[in-house]
Write an enzyme that holds these catalytic residues in place. Structure first.
Site, mmCIF file in Angstrom:
data_model
loop_
_atom_site.group_PDB
_atom_site.id
_atom_site.type_symbol
_atom_site.label_atom_id
_atom_site.label_comp_id
_atom_site.label_asym_id
_atom_site.label_seq_id
_atom_site.Cartn_x
_atom_site.Cartn_y
_atom_site.Cartn_z
ATOM 1 C CD GLU A 153 11.530 -4.293 5.165
ATOM 2 O OE1 GLU A 153 12.454 -5.121 5.351
ATOM 3 O OE2 GLU A 153 10.692 -4.027 6.037
ATOM 4 C CD GLU A 203 21.054 -9.914 -1.029
ATOM 5 O OE1 GLU A 203 21.348 -8.785 -1.429
ATOM 6 O OE2 GLU A 203 19.919 -10.230 -0.631
ATOM 7 C CB CYS A 258 15.102 -9.864 0.441
ATOM 8 S SG CYS A 258 13.371 -10.053 0.871
ATOM 9 C CE LYS A 290 13.169 3.423 -9.643
ATOM 10 N NZ LYS A 290 13.195 2.600 -10.858
ATOM 11 C CD GLU A 309 7.936 -2.722 3.263
ATOM 12 O OE1 GLU A 309 8.120 -3.841 2.744
ATOM 13 O OE2 GLU A 309 7.893 -1.669 2.616
ATOM 14 C CG ASN A 350 13.491 -9.276 -5.520
ATOM 15 O OD1 ASN A 350 12.963 -8.160 -5.464
ATOM 16 N ND2 ASN A 350 13.981 -9.865 -4.451
HETATM 17 P P1 NAP Z 1 18.528 -1.992 -6.165
HETATM 18 O O1 NAP Z 1 19.524 -1.995 -7.221
HETATM 19 O O2 NAP Z 1 18.857 -1.417 -4.848
HETATM 20 O O3 NAP Z 1 17.221 -1.270 -6.782
HETATM 21 C C1 NAP Z 1 16.012 -1.146 -6.074
HETATM 22 C C2 NAP Z 1 15.230 0.029 -6.606
HETATM 23 O O4 NAP Z 1 15.931 1.246 -6.311
HETATM 24 C C3 NAP Z 1 15.052 0.007 -8.129
HETATM 25 O O5 NAP Z 1 13.769 0.500 -8.440
HETATM 26 C C4 NAP Z 1 16.135 0.947 -8.581
HETATM 27 O O6 NAP Z 1 15.902 1.527 -9.845
HETATM 28 C C5 NAP Z 1 16.087 1.993 -7.492
HETATM 29 N N1 NAP Z 1 17.282 2.833 -7.405
HETATM 30 C C6 NAP Z 1 18.538 2.573 -7.849
HETATM 31 N N2 NAP Z 1 19.354 3.624 -7.607
HETATM 32 C C7 NAP Z 1 18.617 4.566 -6.985
HETATM 33 C C8 NAP Z 1 18.879 5.871 -6.484
HETATM 34 N N3 NAP Z 1 20.085 6.424 -6.565
HETATM 35 N N4 NAP Z 1 17.885 6.571 -5.910
HETATM 36 C C9 NAP Z 1 16.647 6.021 -5.806
HETATM 37 N N5 NAP Z 1 16.323 4.804 -6.273
HETATM 38 C C10 NAP Z 1 17.296 4.071 -6.846
HETATM 39 O O7 NAP Z 1 18.007 -3.444 -5.840
HETATM 40 P P2 NAP Z 1 17.839 -4.620 -6.881
HETATM 41 O O8 NAP Z 1 19.179 -5.108 -7.249
HETATM 42 O O9 NAP Z 1 16.932 -4.208 -7.953
HETATM 43 O O10 NAP Z 1 17.042 -5.680 -5.973
HETATM 44 C C11 NAP Z 1 17.652 -6.686 -5.258
HETATM 45 C C12 NAP Z 1 17.958 -6.281 -3.832
HETATM 46 O O11 NAP Z 1 16.765 -6.013 -3.122
HETATM 47 C C13 NAP Z 1 18.639 -7.380 -3.053
HETATM 48 O O12 NAP Z 1 19.693 -6.873 -2.287
HETATM 49 C C14 NAP Z 1 17.541 -7.904 -2.133
HETATM 50 O O13 NAP Z 1 17.996 -8.559 -0.983
HETATM 51 C C15 NAP Z 1 16.789 -6.669 -1.848
HETATM 52 N N6 NAP Z 1 15.443 -6.998 -1.393
HETATM 53 C C16 NAP Z 1 15.090 -6.766 -0.098
HETATM 54 C C17 NAP Z 1 13.834 -7.112 0.372
HETATM 55 C C18 NAP Z 1 13.430 -6.883 1.809
HETATM 56 O O14 NAP Z 1 12.244 -6.956 2.107
HETATM 57 N N7 NAP Z 1 14.346 -6.626 2.707
HETATM 58 C C19 NAP Z 1 12.918 -7.693 -0.499
HETATM 59 C C20 NAP Z 1 13.311 -7.934 -1.814
HETATM 60 C C21 NAP Z 1 14.570 -7.560 -2.255
HETATM 61 P P3 NAP Z 1 16.393 0.860 -11.245
HETATM 62 O O15 NAP Z 1 17.041 -0.428 -10.930
HETATM 63 O O16 NAP Z 1 15.151 0.741 -12.023
HETATM 64 O O17 NAP Z 1 17.331 1.839 -11.871
#
Ligand code: NAP
Ligand code: MG
Length: 479
Positions: free
Chosen positions: A246, A381, A280, A171, A458, A148
């Site tokens: 995060e 969410e 987020c 990554k 962070e 995002n």
């Molecule tokens: P996600 O599915 O959790 O993926 C995040 C990252 O983790 C991607 O690079 C993903 O790789 C990787 N990943 C997936 N499975 C993994 C595993 N088993 N081991 C290690 N890494 C793994 O999150 P998203 O859907 O892409 O992003 C949206 C989420 O991020 C939302 O929930 C949002 O609220 C949260 N977010 C939080 C913040 C904050 O600061 N708190 C900021 C922005 C976003 P691939 O997808 O490439 O396979």
């Protein structure tokens, strides 16, 4: 074809699998990238480990100076980077430019702290003995980032890690690797020694998993969903890795009866629909005092109806496409669930019609009322452009509803009453509370989620501590 970036150069994968990076507005292929393997990760970790002693020994001020050069290189390429980011992520160009500037600003912020790294001294610890408190980098760290905000969420990890003297393996999300790898290349060409920053493209389940298991990696900075965050923490536990998490959020916005309603409406519109709702820290639940709920709702709907939906490359567009078809399907399911439980759709609630929208993942900005407390839009969410408005009778009810969530990322309140503002700042269970302000992150302030929204922090000077180990030294002077 863009490849991994290891030890200062583009390197092809040990494997042969590839994946297309898709433009979310058009469905076109932007580029094709490797699907990294365990061996690719091992190579990157080895390069980072080899670079670590030299980077650690580099005087901190010089590390900062090299980071400043990297920032210049990024700023010199903002336009190209922004176009690349929009093509792979979908956000409007203006937001892409903001994100590149934000990344540069974060690296600059940490470069500026290079001369302020500090330890401690404890006198008279014992007879003829004093203590020193050393802070030293962990060594090789990993950064795992989502799609995002591929750049700003990377900067939050790279900035403090580098200034502290660590090296890193990154990554990116599999769907947004292109801008990240370009930025790492630019930073390296600007003077970062080879191996200080390395990037491996690939799936979370392979590349991410290997980073979490790799015995050389001491610390992982992860941003992503709460669901994956739980698994990250569990896997990291096997080797007692340090983690900063995060994670997801469902930020409440409280609008009191004495608030400046027009400003609160603008804040709600920007705060919810920025990045097509895929943030987020987006405002995801709105609680409005009954006395002003009709006025607030009418004005928000009118404002939302003026938001232009379309490809991020068009100047008037405020809402690009959702990032993937799956992401849109999830929002559609959440809205459908709310409607089935009795919610009223005041605007949106469907895809826009017309040929220009056919190949992209577009969805209209959506406002809901009469929402059942058990509806997914209130309990999960919502990572897209839909928002429920819930009337509340007073601040106590607003705070209770706002805190009724497994998440605790950000929160905001609009009021001109110092008592309400102060009480909300104390009682809202969240890592950030904005008073009469929109969800906006400052590098100067530490930020970390409460409850299931995260672990560690962070931003701020505080983030540097999360990339350094504390060590005690006793010095005894001999007679
Ligand atoms: P996600 O599915 O959790 O993926 C995040 C990252 O983790 C991607 O690079 C993903 O790789 C990787 N990943 C997936 N499975 C993994 C595993 N088993 N081991 C290690 N890494 C793994 O999150 P998203 O859907 O892409 O992003 C949206 C989420 O991020 C939302 O929930 C949002 O609220 C949260 N977010 C939080 C913040 C904050 O600061 N708190 C900021 C922005 C976003 P691939 O997808 O490439 O396979
Ligand atoms: Mg995901």
């Amino acid at each position: 074809m863009v490849t991994h970036f290891i030890a200062g150069e583009y390197v092809s994968s040990n494997g042969s699998a590839t994946k297309d990076v898709i433009n979310p507005a058009t469905g076109d292929v932007v580029d094709t990238v490797p699907r990294g393997t365990v061996d690719d990760v091992n190579d990157a970790v080895q390069a980072a480990a080899a670079a670590f002693p030299g980077w650690w020994e580099t005087p901190a001020a010089k590390r900062g100076a090299i980071m400043y050069e990297a920032v210049k290189a990024i700023r010199a390429n903002v336009d190209d980077l922004a176009r690349l980011l929009t093509s792979e992520q979908g956000k409007p160009l203006a937001e892409a430019r903001m994100e590149i500037h934000r990344f540069a600003y974060t690296i600059e912020h940490y470069a500026g702290l290079a001369k302020n790294l500090r330890g401690g001294y404890v006198p008279n610890l014992d007879e003829n003995a004093h203590g020193l408190i050393l802070k030293r980098p962990y060594g090789v760290c990993a950064a795992i980032v989502p799609w995002n905000f591929p750049l700003s969420l990377l900067g939050n990890k790279v900035g403090p890690a580098l200034v502290a003297g660590n090296t890193m393996v990154i990554k990116p999300a599999e769907t947004t690797p292109l801008t990240d790898v370009k930025v790492i290349e630019l930073m390296s060409r600007a003077g970062l020694p080879p191996g200080v920053l390395n990037l491996v493209i690939g799936q979370g389940s392979v590349v991410g998993q290997r980073l979490l298991e790799h015995p050389t990696i001491a610390k992982v900075g992860f941003t992503g969903s709460t669901e994956v965050g739980r698994r990250v923490m569990a896997t990291a536990a096997e080797t007692i890795k340090r983690v900063t998490l995060e994670l997801g959020g469902s930020d409440p916005l409280i609008v009191c009866d004495d608030a400046d309603v027009d400003q609160a409406v603008s804040a709600a519109s920007v705060g919810r629909f920025f990045n097509c709702g895929q943030a987020c820290l987006a405002i995801k639940r709105i609680f409005v005092f009954e006395a002003v709920v009709d006025e607030f709702t009418d004005k928000l709907v009118a404002k939302v109806n003026r938001l232009t939906v379309g490809p991020g490359t068009e100047p008037r567009v405020r809402l690009g496409p959702l990032h993937t078809p799956e992401q849109r399907a999830e929002v559609e399911d959440q809205v459908r669930d709310a409607v089935e439980r009795g919610a009223t759709v005041l605007t949106g609630g469907k895809r826009p019609e017309g040929q220009q929208y056919e190949n992209g993942n577009f969805y209209l900005p959506t406002v809901l009322t009469d929402v059942d407390p058990a509806a997914k839009v209130l309990t999960e969410e919502v990572f897209g452009p839909a928002v429920p408005i819930v009337p509340v009778k007073d601040l106590d009810e607003a705070l209770a509803r706002a805190n009724d969530s497994i998440f605790g990322l950000g929160s905001s309140i609009w009021t001109n009453d110092i008592n309400k503002a102060t009480r909300a700042a104390e009682k809202l269970e969240a890592g950030y509370t904005w008073i009469n302000s929109v969800a906006k992150i400052y590098d100067e302030l530490p930020f970390g989620g409460f409850k299931q929204s995260g672990l560690g922090q962070e931003h701020g000077i505080e983030a540097i501590d999360h990339y350094m180990a504390t060590k005690a030294v006793v010095v005894k002077t001999l007679e």
